[in-house]
Design an enzyme around this catalytic site. Structure first.
Site, mmCIF file in Angstrom:
data_model
loop_
_atom_site.group_PDB
_atom_site.id
_atom_site.type_symbol
_atom_site.label_atom_id
_atom_site.label_comp_id
_atom_site.label_asym_id
_atom_site.label_seq_id
_atom_site.Cartn_x
_atom_site.Cartn_y
_atom_site.Cartn_z
ATOM 1 N N ARG A 11 0.842 -1.371 0.187
ATOM 2 C CA ARG A 11 -0.243 -0.178 0.058
ATOM 3 C C ARG A 11 1.270 1.400 0.155
ATOM 4 O O ARG A 11 0.730 2.340 -0.851
ATOM 5 C CB ARG A 11 -1.237 -0.298 1.524
ATOM 6 C CG ARG A 11 -1.405 1.042 1.109
ATOM 7 C CD ARG A 11 -2.942 1.388 2.870
ATOM 8 N NE ARG A 11 -3.992 1.664 2.515
ATOM 9 C CZ ARG A 11 -5.462 1.794 1.522
ATOM 10 N NH1 ARG A 11 -5.253 0.465 1.182
ATOM 11 N NH2 ARG A 11 -5.949 2.628 1.243
ATOM 12 N N HIS A 44 -10.575 0.855 -0.317
ATOM 13 C CA HIS A 44 -11.574 1.550 0.469
ATOM 14 C C HIS A 44 -9.746 1.695 1.591
ATOM 15 O O HIS A 44 -9.057 0.977 0.984
ATOM 16 C CB HIS A 44 -12.133 -0.185 1.750
ATOM 17 C CG HIS A 44 -12.539 0.733 2.580
ATOM 18 N ND1 HIS A 44 -11.938 0.409 4.009
ATOM 19 C CD2 HIS A 44 -14.027 1.328 3.022
ATOM 20 C CE1 HIS A 44 -12.943 0.739 4.688
ATOM 21 N NE2 HIS A 44 -13.996 1.288 3.891
ATOM 22 N N TYR A 45 -9.779 1.856 1.913
ATOM 23 C CA TYR A 45 -8.761 2.588 3.393
ATOM 24 C C TYR A 45 -8.251 1.425 4.697
ATOM 25 O O TYR A 45 -7.056 0.388 4.562
ATOM 26 C CB TYR A 45 -8.841 3.973 4.475
ATOM 27 C CG TYR A 45 -9.960 3.523 5.379
ATOM 28 C CD1 TYR A 45 -9.825 3.098 6.640
ATOM 29 C CD2 TYR A 45 -11.505 4.096 5.111
ATOM 30 C CE1 TYR A 45 -10.858 2.236 7.797
ATOM 31 C CE2 TYR A 45 -12.201 4.302 5.649
ATOM 32 C CZ TYR A 45 -12.101 3.667 7.455
ATOM 33 O OH TYR A 45 -13.202 3.631 7.480
ATOM 34 N N ARG A 46 -9.241 0.224 4.718
ATOM 35 C CA ARG A 46 -8.886 -1.101 5.376
ATOM 36 C C ARG A 46 -8.333 -1.488 4.283
ATOM 37 O O ARG A 46 -8.348 -1.590 3.680
ATOM 38 C CB ARG A 46 -9.822 -1.641 6.010
ATOM 39 C CG ARG A 46 -10.842 -0.746 6.645
ATOM 40 C CD ARG A 46 -11.668 -1.337 7.515
ATOM 41 N NE ARG A 46 -12.527 -0.343 8.665
ATOM 42 C CZ ARG A 46 -13.528 -0.235 8.201
ATOM 43 N NH1 ARG A 46 -15.154 -1.092 8.044
ATOM 44 N NH2 ARG A 46 -14.270 0.459 9.542
#
Length: 190
Positions: free
Chosen positions: A124, A139-141
């Site tokens: 990431r 998504h940020y997760r």
């Protein structure tokens, strides 16, 4: 009062439950100087069934970049054939991001599905640096299989970890990570 869990997703449907599995091979782990060499992507559903294996792209880099890889990368990328594939590739970083973005948009809506993989927080960081438009689609997760591995070693030491080949090529690493999570699903999350 209801005990039904609530979700922050605008709509819960099968498409919103997908996982975006990504693996990168890089010249090292120093975000200030290292770069992406290879990227693969696989989309699964919530049950870890493969919906589609996406592109597996090797990005062209100069001999100067390859010469400055750390010793581990020189050895392992040399053995796996990745170094030679990078030299021979005609795909630029910009082209790779465009191809990957088209693929992920075909299967997911922006900001809904998480990035999945092994130690995927490292991937990431490099995606945010080198492929920000792709990274922002996710998504940020994240779903990080290595977290489950580390917790299992501590809480369930009697459950053996799944064996992996560790070939250090992007698509193979994703396939092994999916199988590893399937294994934890039936042994740890039973």
């Amino acid at each position: 009062m209801s005990t039904t869990p609530t979700y922050n997703h605008p709509v819960i449907n099968e498409r919103s439950k997908r996982m975006v599995w990504v693996d990168l091979e890089m010249t090292g782990l120093d975000i200030s100087k290292d770069v992406i060499l290879e990227m693969a992507i696989v989309i699964t559903d919530a049950e870890l069934n493969v919906i589609e294996k996406g592109p597996n792209l090797v990005i062209h880099r100069s001999d100067e970049v390859l010469k400055n890889m750390n010793d581990w990368c020189i050895e392992h990328h040399g053995k796996s054939g990745l170094t030679e594939d990078v030299r021979n590739s005609k795909i630029s970083l910009e082209e790779a991001e465009k191809i990957m973005l088209e693929f992920v948009r075909k299967h997911t809506d922006k900001g809904i599905c998480p990035l999945a993989g092994n130690t995927v927080h490292e991937d990431r960081r490099f995606l945010l640096k080198e492929m920000p438009t792709f990274a922002e689609h996710l998504h940020y997760r994240i779903i990080d299989v290595s977290t489950i591995k580390e917790l299992s070693r501590r809480w369930y030491p009697y459950i053996p970890s799944p064996k992996k080949v560790c070939g250090h090529r992007a698509l193979q690493d994703i396939e092994e990570s999916i199988e590893e999570l399937k294994s934890y699903r039936v042994t740890v999350f039973k």
